[in-house]
Design an enzyme around this catalytic site. Sequence first.
Site, PDB file in Angstrom:
ATOM      1  N   ASP A  26      15.378  61.270  87.881  1.00 16.96           N
ATOM      2  CA  ASP A  26      16.690  61.477  88.183  1.00 16.96           C
ATOM      3  C   ASP A  26      17.557  61.160  86.945  1.00 16.96           C
ATOM      4  O   ASP A  26      18.393  62.242  86.887  1.00 16.96           O
ATOM      5  CB  ASP A  26      17.045  60.312  89.182  1.00 16.96           C
ATOM      6  CG  ASP A  26      16.197  59.929  90.228  1.00 16.96           C
ATOM      7  OD1 ASP A  26      16.544  60.459  91.214  1.00 16.96           O
ATOM      8  OD2 ASP A  26      15.135  59.103  90.099  1.00 16.96           O
TER       9      ASP A  26
ATOM     10  N   HIS B  31      15.182  55.250  93.791  1.00 17.52           N
ATOM     11  CA  HIS B  31      14.723  56.410  93.560  1.00 17.52           C
ATOM     12  C   HIS B  31      14.584  57.236  94.896  1.00 17.52           C
ATOM     13  O   HIS B  31      13.806  57.332  95.727  1.00 17.52           O
ATOM     14  CB  HIS B  31      13.406  56.582  92.822  1.00 17.52           C
ATOM     15  CG  HIS B  31      12.694  57.994  92.979  1.00 17.52           C
ATOM     16  ND1 HIS B  31      13.362  59.138  92.087  1.00 17.52           N
ATOM     17  CD2 HIS B  31      11.864  58.427  93.691  1.00 17.52           C
ATOM     18  CE1 HIS B  31      12.890  60.141  92.539  1.00 17.52           C
ATOM     19  NE2 HIS B  31      11.954  59.915  93.477  1.00 17.52           N
TER      20      HIS B  31
HETATM   21  P1  NAI Z   1      -0.332  64.600  95.678  1.00 15.52           P
HETATM   22  O1  NAI Z   1      -0.426  64.467  97.281  1.00 15.52           O
HETATM   23  O2  NAI Z   1      -0.563  65.678  95.379  1.00 15.52           O
HETATM   24  O3  NAI Z   1      -1.440  63.266  95.093  1.00 15.52           O
HETATM   25  C1  NAI Z   1      -1.381  62.137  95.493  1.00 15.52           C
HETATM   26  C2  NAI Z   1      -2.877  61.673  95.143  1.00 15.52           C
HETATM   27  O4  NAI Z   1      -2.952  60.400  95.301  1.00 15.52           O
HETATM   28  C3  NAI Z   1      -3.856  62.302  96.244  1.00 15.52           C
HETATM   29  O5  NAI Z   1      -4.651  63.127  95.485  1.00 15.52           O
HETATM   30  C4  NAI Z   1      -4.340  61.346  97.101  1.00 15.52           C
HETATM   31  O6  NAI Z   1      -5.817  61.282  97.366  1.00 15.52           O
HETATM   32  C5  NAI Z   1      -3.944  59.930  95.967  1.00 15.52           C
HETATM   33  N1  NAI Z   1      -4.017  58.839  96.625  1.00 15.52           N
HETATM   34  C6  NAI Z   1      -3.497  58.449  97.868  1.00 15.52           C
HETATM   35  N2  NAI Z   1      -3.555  57.092  98.066  1.00 15.52           N
HETATM   36  C7  NAI Z   1      -4.211  56.622  97.102  1.00 15.52           C
HETATM   37  C8  NAI Z   1      -4.737  55.386  96.716  1.00 15.52           C
HETATM   38  N3  NAI Z   1      -4.686  54.160  97.774  1.00 15.52           N
HETATM   39  N4  NAI Z   1      -5.433  55.150  95.480  1.00 15.52           N
HETATM   40  C9  NAI Z   1      -5.579  56.170  94.858  1.00 15.52           C
HETATM   41  N5  NAI Z   1      -5.282  57.302  95.128  1.00 15.52           N
HETATM   42  C10 NAI Z   1      -4.553  57.726  96.128  1.00 15.52           C
HETATM   43  O7  NAI Z   1       1.012  64.051  95.501  1.00 15.52           O
HETATM   44  P2  NAI Z   1       1.853  64.291  94.075  1.00 15.52           P
HETATM   45  O8  NAI Z   1       2.677  65.462  94.304  1.00 15.52           O
HETATM   46  O9  NAI Z   1       1.009  63.973  93.032  1.00 15.52           O
HETATM   47  O10 NAI Z   1       2.850  62.903  94.019  1.00 15.52           O
HETATM   48  C11 NAI Z   1       2.419  61.537  94.192  1.00 15.52           C
HETATM   49  C12 NAI Z   1       3.734  60.667  94.594  1.00 15.52           C
HETATM   50  O11 NAI Z   1       4.756  60.666  93.745  1.00 15.52           O
HETATM   51  C13 NAI Z   1       4.286  60.874  96.017  1.00 15.52           C
HETATM   52  O12 NAI Z   1       4.489  59.708  96.651  1.00 15.52           O
HETATM   53  C14 NAI Z   1       5.484  61.511  95.604  1.00 15.52           C
HETATM   54  O13 NAI Z   1       6.410  61.022  96.595  1.00 15.52           O
HETATM   55  C15 NAI Z   1       5.718  60.629  94.410  1.00 15.52           C
HETATM   56  N6  NAI Z   1       6.999  61.294  93.565  1.00 15.52           N
HETATM   57  C16 NAI Z   1       7.930  60.371  92.810  1.00 15.52           C
HETATM   58  C17 NAI Z   1       8.741  60.666  92.064  1.00 15.52           C
HETATM   59  C18 NAI Z   1       9.807  59.696  91.325  1.00 15.52           C
HETATM   60  O14 NAI Z   1      10.613  60.302  90.696  1.00 15.52           O
HETATM   61  N7  NAI Z   1       9.425  58.439  91.588  1.00 15.52           N
HETATM   62  C19 NAI Z   1       8.903  62.031  91.938  1.00 15.52           C
HETATM   63  C20 NAI Z   1       8.009  62.902  92.474  1.00 15.52           C
HETATM   64  C21 NAI Z   1       7.081  62.445  93.312  1.00 15.52           C
END
Ligand code: NAI
Length: 327
Positions: A161, A189
Site C-alpha cells: 500500500d 491492509h
Molecule cells: P497462492 O494461492 O498463489 O499461493 C499461496 C500458497 O500458500 C499456495 O501454494 C498454498 O498451497 C500455500 N498455503 C496455504 N496454506 C498454507 C499453510 N497452512 N502452510 C503453508 N503453505 C500454505 O497465493 P498468493 O498470490 O501467493 O498470495 C498469498 C497470500 O498473500 C494471499 O493470502 C493473498 O491474499 C496475500 N496477499 C497479501 C498482500 C499484502 O499486501 N499483505 C498483497 C498480495 C497478496
Amino acid sequence: SKAPVRVTVSGAAGQIGYALLFRIASGQMLGADQPVILQLLEIPDEKAQKALGGVMMELEDCAFPLLAGMSAHGDPMTAFKDVDYALLVGARPRGPGMERRDLLSANAQIFTAQGKALNAVANRTVKTLVVGNPANTNAYIAMKSAPDLPAKNFTAMLRLDHNRALSQLAAKTGKAVGEIEKVCVWGNHSPTMYADYRFATVGGQSVKDMIHDDAWNRDVFLPTVGKRGAAIIEARGLSSAASAANAAIDHMHDWALGTNGKWVSMGIPSDGSYGIPEQTIFGFPVTCAGGEYQLVRDLPIDAFSQERINKTLAELEEEKAGVQHLL
Ligand code: NAI
C-alpha cells in the site's frame, strides 16, 4: 564472510513465493554479502510439495552464490527450526460460498499453528512478516500464539500500500518516486487503509501544498490506492504477486538493514500511541535502524485523518473480535 541466516517462506509454491524466493536467494532482501538458507513450507498435500520441488529445481539452476542451502517442509515445526526471518505468505484464500467468518477461522487455525511452531523452535530474535490475508489479523494471531517471543517480532505487510501510494504521488506531482519522503499508511491492509501524504516532502517542499486538492485526495488518491489490488485482478486475471513480493523484500530489507532516517509503513503491534489499542497490529509510519523499527511519534492527526483511522481501526477490531474465541 558472514555466516548464513535461515529464512522460512510459507506458501513457497504459490504465486508470491515464485516472485519472492529468487530475490531472497540473490541477496536483494538481506544484502549481497549475506548467505541464506531457505526453509520452504507448503501444505503437506502431494501436489503442493511436488510443485515446491519444481521451484527448488529452478533455484538450484540459478546457481546463486549466496544460497547456502534449502529444504522443503510440510510441517511448521521443522520449517521454522532456528529461523531468523520468517515470511508467512501462505494463507487460505476465500473459496466459493465461503463466508468471512469461515475465512477468518480457517486462517486462525493456520496462524495459531505457525505461531506455536515459531514459539517452540525459532531463533528468539526471529523477524516475522505476515503477508497472507487478512495480514494484520493473521499477524495478531501468530503473535498471540507465541507468548515466549517478543511481540515486536511480529509484523504485517503494509508496504505494498505504501509503495502504491508513493507511485501515485510521483505521477501526480511529476516528481521521481525516490525523491518523495514521509509518506505513510495507517491501519489495516485492506481497502480501508489510510494512505497519508500530509507530511510528505519532495526536495524539502510539501507534497500536500504542491497538490493542493483535498477532493483529489478523498475521491481519487485514496480509492485508487485502496482498490489497486482489485484493479490488478481485473486487468491481469490474477492477483498482484510480483509487486507483493517486492514489497515483502522492501519490508524485510529495511527492517534488517535500516532506512537511514526515511519513513516506511509497517504493520506493528501498537504500544497505545495514536489511540490505537495496545497489541493491535496496525499500519504506522516507522524508521528502522540497528535491526529495530521505531514508531514515528507525535504526528498531528486532523479531523479527516482521525475519521479514516477510526474506520480502519473499527474493521480491525471487528476481525480481532471474530477470532478471539479461537486464541
Ligand atoms: P497462492 O494461492 O498463489 O499461493 C499461496 C500458497 O500458500 C499456495 O501454494 C498454498 O498451497 C500455500 N498455503 C496455504 N496454506 C498454507 C499453510 N497452512 N502452510 C503453508 N503453505 C500454505 O497465493 P498468493 O498470490 O501467493 O498470495 C498469498 C497470500 O498473500 C494471499 O493470502 C493473498 O491474499 C496475500 N496477499 C497479501 C498482500 C499484502 O499486501 N499483505 C498483497 C498480495 C497478496
